[in-house]
Design a protein around this motif. Structure first.
Motif, mmCIF file in Angstrom:
data_model
loop_
_atom_site.group_PDB
_atom_site.id
_atom_site.type_symbol
_atom_site.label_atom_id
_atom_site.label_comp_id
_atom_site.label_asym_id
_atom_site.label_seq_id
_atom_site.Cartn_x
_atom_site.Cartn_y
_atom_site.Cartn_z
ATOM 1 N N SER A 182 1.616 27.604 -23.191
ATOM 2 C CA SER A 182 0.266 28.083 -23.959
ATOM 3 C C SER A 182 0.375 29.820 -23.872
ATOM 4 O O SER A 182 -0.004 30.406 -24.459
ATOM 5 N N LEU A 183 0.449 30.052 -22.353
ATOM 6 C CA LEU A 183 0.381 31.390 -22.258
ATOM 7 C C LEU A 183 1.585 32.359 -22.852
ATOM 8 O O LEU A 183 1.440 33.245 -23.197
ATOM 9 N N ALA A 184 2.724 31.659 -23.128
ATOM 10 C CA ALA A 184 3.829 32.234 -23.761
ATOM 11 C C ALA A 184 3.457 32.353 -25.236
ATOM 12 O O ALA A 184 3.998 33.339 -25.905
ATOM 13 N N LEU A 185 3.129 31.326 -25.672
ATOM 14 C CA LEU A 185 2.849 31.408 -27.176
ATOM 15 C C LEU A 185 1.889 32.561 -27.486
ATOM 16 O O LEU A 185 1.836 33.326 -28.596
ATOM 17 N N SER A 186 0.628 32.700 -26.613
ATOM 18 C CA SER A 186 -0.191 33.786 -26.881
ATOM 19 C C SER A 186 0.284 34.925 -26.495
ATOM 20 O O SER A 186 0.001 35.937 -27.518
ATOM 21 N N ARG A 187 1.163 35.372 -25.660
ATOM 22 C CA ARG A 187 1.894 36.590 -25.155
ATOM 23 C C ARG A 187 2.680 37.141 -26.471
ATOM 24 O O ARG A 187 2.540 38.382 -26.971
ATOM 25 N N LEU A 211 0.808 19.372 -16.985
ATOM 26 C CA LEU A 211 -0.407 20.135 -17.069
ATOM 27 C C LEU A 211 0.233 21.899 -16.971
ATOM 28 O O LEU A 211 -0.193 22.592 -17.720
ATOM 29 N N GLY A 212 0.650 21.906 -15.782
ATOM 30 C CA GLY A 212 1.238 23.337 -15.665
ATOM 31 C C GLY A 212 2.362 23.879 -16.555
ATOM 32 O O GLY A 212 2.281 25.005 -17.138
ATOM 33 N N THR A 213 3.155 22.794 -17.237
ATOM 34 C CA THR A 213 4.138 23.226 -18.253
ATOM 35 C C THR A 213 3.284 23.646 -19.645
ATOM 36 O O THR A 213 3.619 24.765 -20.136
ATOM 37 N N LYS A 251 0.843 -1.387 -0.171
ATOM 38 C CA LYS A 251 -0.205 -0.040 0.037
ATOM 39 C C LYS A 251 0.834 1.350 0.028
ATOM 40 O O LYS A 251 0.481 2.250 -0.560
ATOM 41 N N ARG A 252 1.882 1.206 0.751
ATOM 42 C CA ARG A 252 2.896 2.479 0.949
ATOM 43 C C ARG A 252 3.375 2.770 -0.380
ATOM 44 O O ARG A 252 3.458 3.761 -1.021
ATOM 45 N N SER A 253 3.839 1.731 -0.825
ATOM 46 C CA SER A 253 4.461 1.640 -2.366
ATOM 47 C C SER A 253 3.599 2.417 -3.526
ATOM 48 O O SER A 253 3.906 2.894 -4.201
ATOM 49 N N LEU A 254 2.336 1.668 -3.413
ATOM 50 C CA LEU A 254 1.188 2.045 -4.299
ATOM 51 C C LEU A 254 0.933 3.515 -4.068
ATOM 52 O O LEU A 254 0.830 4.205 -5.211
ATOM 53 N N ARG A 255 1.021 3.889 -2.900
ATOM 54 C CA ARG A 255 0.500 5.365 -2.615
ATOM 55 C C ARG A 255 1.807 6.183 -2.998
ATOM 56 O O ARG A 255 1.488 7.383 -3.526
ATOM 57 N N ALA A 256 2.841 5.800 -2.717
ATOM 58 C CA ALA A 256 4.100 6.611 -3.098
ATOM 59 C C ALA A 256 4.123 6.842 -4.889
ATOM 60 O O ALA A 256 4.254 7.882 -5.312
ATOM 61 N N ALA A 257 3.785 5.764 -5.557
ATOM 62 C CA ALA A 257 3.608 5.773 -6.981
ATOM 63 C C ALA A 257 2.514 6.673 -7.460
ATOM 64 O O ALA A 257 2.573 7.359 -8.207
ATOM 65 N N GLN A 258 1.306 6.612 -6.875
ATOM 66 C CA GLN A 258 0.245 7.372 -7.078
ATOM 67 C C GLN A 258 0.552 8.816 -6.873
ATOM 68 O O GLN A 258 0.351 9.825 -7.562
ATOM 69 N N ASN A 259 1.259 9.272 -5.874
ATOM 70 C CA ASN A 259 1.742 10.516 -5.476
ATOM 71 C C ASN A 259 2.773 11.286 -6.692
ATOM 72 O O ASN A 259 2.503 12.273 -7.041
ATOM 73 N N ARG A 260 3.590 10.140 -6.951
ATOM 74 C CA ARG A 260 4.488 10.775 -8.077
ATOM 75 C C ARG A 260 3.871 10.907 -9.223
ATOM 76 O O ARG A 260 4.113 11.979 -10.102
ATOM 77 N N SER A 261 2.849 10.200 -9.660
ATOM 78 C CA SER A 261 1.906 10.156 -11.033
ATOM 79 C C SER A 261 1.221 11.651 -10.897
ATOM 80 O O SER A 261 1.188 12.278 -11.770
ATOM 81 N N VAL A 262 0.685 11.800 -9.705
ATOM 82 C CA VAL A 262 -0.091 13.005 -9.458
ATOM 83 C C VAL A 262 0.886 14.196 -9.806
ATOM 84 O O VAL A 262 0.524 15.282 -10.405
ATOM 85 N N ARG A 263 1.955 14.285 -9.113
ATOM 86 C CA ARG A 263 2.873 15.371 -9.304
ATOM 87 C C ARG A 263 3.272 15.505 -10.725
ATOM 88 O O ARG A 263 3.711 16.735 -10.828
#
Length: 445
Positions: free
Chosen positions: A44-49, A37-39, A19-31
């Motif tokens: 997109s903002l840079a291309l628009s500006r 998405l942030g990148t 469970k701990r390994s799975l939770r750590a993998a999920q946290n890494r995937s989320v990050r």
């Protein structure tokens, strides 16, 4: 045979570990998903500006070239700006001309982000190793912070290949590190080609290839070719020179008319992209042109000040390289090249980013050093303030920086005073070097 308690304990412990390994993998995937998405949002903002202003000219010129016209004959209808890219880079970017401008801009921007990530690994790796930290989180943090700065935003948004050139130059930094560990004159025994290639990659004997390609794709990296000779990396310098000549000859083979036109006329049209006295030109040439009130600076005055700045940068880079700080050495050369070049826009000031990293790491080294004297604490505070204020200005990028030639003065100040980080001998305590630099300057401890 194991006792029942052991079996019971093991059967109960395994799900917890899983469970701990799975939770750590999920946290890494989320990050990773949030970071991706942030990148994409920042790109997109840079291309628009910035609206792909530089790529639009290159895209149209290369399209006309593929249709049979001359590459350097195109002029943008409103600004009258022309393409100012070498033929080798035009050949590499030719497939992008087959795509719509937005698609080409996104592809070039994502390539630039990938180069920035690899560059962050190169720059942050030694820092993480020295402080006993994992390299990947620090490299991702450095890349994320770099994405917010004006040089990176402008390079992505305008559709410039600056980040790719930046990554090619830093690739030679990796090769030089490996060459130092393996020794330049490693004897290669007869082996299959694949084994020889792996050995060459491991021992860094390919150092200079990145700089050579960068020289073929842009003008400013030519200062790094000179810098390799000054740093006494003659083998890497000769490799870079051979690579640049080979790429240029390939351009002559596939585009003979454009190659002759580039070296005969276009290369010397310094105001081809925009006037030299434009506010966006933060090189010495732009500052002098605005100071004198001329469309172009007085040539002798510009060459005199530029040669002095370049000489100071090369001498200080050589001292930094001898002290073991290769990042600072390459950074000083890049800053001196940006100051000496005739046209340096904010998108071409990418070497300000590693300069801020060098300042921040210098402050951290002084703060956590063995000898924490009052002078070390004051030095750490000054370096930390310089790093924080410099990064804040790069992120905010107020228009006054262009009006008051802020980037140009920052280039001059950093070339003259950027500290480098002394590397003590292996197994010896850190102590100040007794070597006197030709042009002394502050050091990061």
């Amino acid at each position: 045979m194991p006792c029942p308690e052991d079996e019971t304990g093991g059967s109960r412990a395994m799900p917890v570990i899983e469970k701990r390994s799975l939770r750590a993998a999920q946290n890494r995937s989320v990050r990773l998903a949030v970071g991706a998405l942030g990148t994409l949002a920042l790109v997109s903002l840079a291309l628009s500006r910035y609206d792909l202003t530089a790529l639009a000219v290159t895209h149209a010129a290369v399209r006309d070239w593929l249709s049979g016209a001359e590459l350097y004959a195109y002029r943008e209808p409103v600004s009258q700006a022309g393409a100012a890219l070498p033929p080798a880079l035009a050949i590499v970017l030719a497939p992008l001309a087959l795509l719509p401008l937005k698609a080409a801009g996104w592809l070039l921007a994502l390539s630039g982000v990938a180069a920035l990530l690899l560059s962050a690994v190169v720059l942050a790796g030694p820092i993480a190793r020295r402080h006993g930290r994992r390299r990947t989180p620090l490299a991702l943090t450095v890349a994320a912070l770099a994405l917010l700065t004006e040089p990176v935003r402008a390079a992505l948004g305008e559709g410039r290949p600056e980040l790719l050139v930046f990554g090619l130059v830093l690739a030679d930094l990796v090769a030089l590190r490996r060459a130092e560990r393996a020794g330049w004159w490693t004897v290669h025994r007869p082996a299959p080609l694949a084994d020889r290639l792996r050995q060459s990659w491991a021992d860094g004997s390919w150092a200079g290839v990145g700089t050579g390609l960068a020289v073929a794709f842009a003008v400013t990296p030519g200062f790094f070719l000179l810098g390799l000779f000054v740093l006494r990396q003659r083998r890497a310098a000769l490799t870079a020179l051979t690579t640049a000549v080979t790429a240029t000859l390939a351009g002559l083979l596939f585009a003979p008319r454009e190659t002759l036109s580039w070296f005969g006329d276009t290369l010397w049209e310094l105001d081809r992209a925009e006037p030299l006295n434009a506010a966006g030109n933060q090189a010495l040439a732009g500052v002098l042109a605005r100071l004198y009130g001329f469309p172009a600076p007085p040539v002798l005055v510009w060459l005199a000040f530029g040669a002095l700045l370049l000489a100071v940068g090369l001498i200080r880079a050589r001292s930094a390289f001898a002290e073991g700080d290769r990042v600072a050495a390459f950074t000083v050369i890049g800053l001196a090249a940006a100051g000496f070049g005739p046209m340096t826009t904010p998108a071409e000031l990418i070497w300000l980013v590693p300069a801020v990293l060098v300042l921040a790491d210098g402050a951290l080294r002084r703060r956590t050093g063995v000898r924490r004297t009052r002078s070390h604490r004051y030095g750490a505070a000054i370096l930390a303030a310089a790093a924080l204020s410099g990064y804040a200005l790069l992120v905010i990028a107020p228009p006054a920086l262009l009006t008051w030639n802020g980037y140009a003065f920052a280039l001059i100040a950093l070339v003259s005073a950027l500290p480098w980080r002394h590397r003590p001998p292996v197994g010896a305590p850190a102590r100040p070097s007794r070597r006197v630099a030709a042009i002394p300057g502050p050091r990061g401890g």
